[in-house]
Scaffold this active site. Sequence first.
Site, PDB file in Angstrom:
ATOM      1  N   ARG A 305       0.857  -1.180   0.000  1.00 41.55           N
ATOM      2  CA  ARG A 305       0.000   0.000   0.000  1.00 41.55           C
ATOM      3  C   ARG A 305       0.893   1.229   0.000  1.00 41.55           C
ATOM      4  O   ARG A 305       1.436   1.625   1.024  1.00 41.55           O
ATOM      5  CB  ARG A 305      -0.896  -0.024   1.244  1.00 41.55           C
ATOM      6  CG  ARG A 305      -2.008   1.009   1.237  1.00 41.55           C
ATOM      7  CD  ARG A 305      -2.606   1.126   2.626  1.00 41.55           C
ATOM      8  NE  ARG A 305      -1.762   1.950   3.493  1.00 41.55           N
ATOM      9  CZ  ARG A 305      -1.563   1.736   4.779  1.00 41.55           C
ATOM     10  NH1 ARG A 305      -2.104   0.692   5.376  1.00 41.55           N
ATOM     11  NH2 ARG A 305      -0.804   2.560   5.492  1.00 41.55           N
ATOM     12  N   HIS A 309      -3.658   4.400   4.513  1.00 44.12           N
ATOM     13  CA  HIS A 309      -4.755   3.424   4.596  1.00 44.12           C
ATOM     14  C   HIS A 309      -6.037   4.052   4.047  1.00 44.12           C
ATOM     15  O   HIS A 309      -6.719   3.468   3.212  1.00 44.12           O
ATOM     16  CB  HIS A 309      -4.946   2.986   6.042  1.00 44.12           C
ATOM     17  CG  HIS A 309      -6.135   2.104   6.249  1.00 44.12           C
ATOM     18  ND1 HIS A 309      -6.194   0.806   5.778  1.00 44.12           N
ATOM     19  CD2 HIS A 309      -7.324   2.337   6.865  1.00 44.12           C
ATOM     20  CE1 HIS A 309      -7.363   0.282   6.100  1.00 44.12           C
ATOM     21  NE2 HIS A 309      -8.070   1.188   6.759  1.00 44.12           N
ATOM     22  N   TYR A 318       4.160   5.684  11.227  1.00 46.02           N
ATOM     23  CA  TYR A 318       4.509   4.301  11.557  1.00 46.02           C
ATOM     24  C   TYR A 318       5.355   3.618  10.478  1.00 46.02           C
ATOM     25  O   TYR A 318       5.724   2.454  10.638  1.00 46.02           O
ATOM     26  CB  TYR A 318       3.246   3.471  11.816  1.00 46.02           C
ATOM     27  CG  TYR A 318       2.202   3.517  10.712  1.00 46.02           C
ATOM     28  CD1 TYR A 318       2.304   2.687   9.607  1.00 46.02           C
ATOM     29  CD2 TYR A 318       1.120   4.387  10.784  1.00 46.02           C
ATOM     30  CE1 TYR A 318       1.353   2.725   8.600  1.00 46.02           C
ATOM     31  CE2 TYR A 318       0.158   4.430   9.786  1.00 46.02           C
ATOM     32  CZ  TYR A 318       0.285   3.593   8.693  1.00 46.02           C
ATOM     33  OH  TYR A 318      -0.660   3.632   7.696  1.00 46.02           O
TER      34      TYR A 318
END
Length: 412
Positions: A305, A309, A318
């Site tokens: 990805r 998100h 992160y």
Amino acid sequence: MTVESSAARKPRRSAAGKAGTTGSKTGTTAGTTGATGTKRTTRTTRSTAKKSTDPELVQLLTPEGKRVKNAEYDAYVAGITPDELRGLYRDMVLTRRFDAEATALQRQGELGLWASLLGQEAAQIGSGRATREDDYVFPTYREHGVAWCRGVDPTNLLGMFRGVNNGGWDPNGNNFHLYTIVIGSQTLHATGYAMGVAKDGADSAVIAYFGDGASSQGDVAESFTFAAVYNAPVVFFCQNNQWAISEPTERQTRVPLYQRAQGYGFPGVRVDGNDVLACLAVTKWALERARNGEGPTLVEAFTYRMGAHTTSDDPTRYRGDEERLAWEAKDPILRLRRYLEASDHADEGFFAELEAESETLGKRVREAVRAMPDPDHFAIFENVYADGHALVDEERAQFAAYQASFADEGGH
């Protein structure tokens, strides 16, 4: 804008990636090659200190655009023509352009939310083009490329994210179910539908899409059980994009995801999710198994990805830049372009024409969204109960008073 430009990320060396056995059609040894076209080396697992091999990765096209031979899956793309290859490239480019426009529209306040597919184009276009018209697809909320393959107008995908409808298309018109927001529940829907297909004696298959995070849901485990026991003609297509929002894959599983199928009694295979040819071939094989009455298959598309998100997420909190730098070289669109150019299957005229087409698509999407009505602020209170409810009436009144508080003295 350049439709091929994108961020990408680097795969982590996780416990899951180190501890797997090889995957195949039978759940034993696949005999496929790794990213370099050679067999993987053995490693020691952290949990058992036992020698095993790394997970096999079905790959037909390397990141450099080199064709890799594969005895098991070459047959499924053997007849592909240069025109079809250009078609796959066009699908990925236009899907990415649509996705970029939707992201921009959300940033401009035209959409409430958007879930980008950036980086997952090959997994979606390859698998989507493997389906037949009579197959039925159960997506999550990110399968914009699969929707494209099934003939759903991309502008119809945006109504739900703008809050003006609950879907925007007739699922029976394209055998493409409405987007599912509840994580993992669509795998149960797909399994039940596939069981019905089998009872009807239809010569068709079902494919259910979900992510690595959803694979931890109980609904997915239950769907695996029912699909195996009833030999349902369903393909479980897991897009392992490495991150379940902010949770990496190694916090989701101790083994490679495709190996979970072995415990339920059906085959699992890991495919290079950035290789559109491999995704096409493996999904064709899995769907063929389903149509032939051989039961379910789990396909793990190992991809990434590239973006957030959703547009409410900040992946920089992160993930590190080193991931982006490594995965950028594996970009699915650039990979196929290199192959097309090296094989003399496409020239600069083709790419220039496609660039112009992508800009036209972007303009059409912008105009369509801005022409949509503003969401009905009170629609959320409708159909909560069939016959109405006093508490809902009270909440509606409170919300109406809140909205009215923003009006000025002139009533505007």
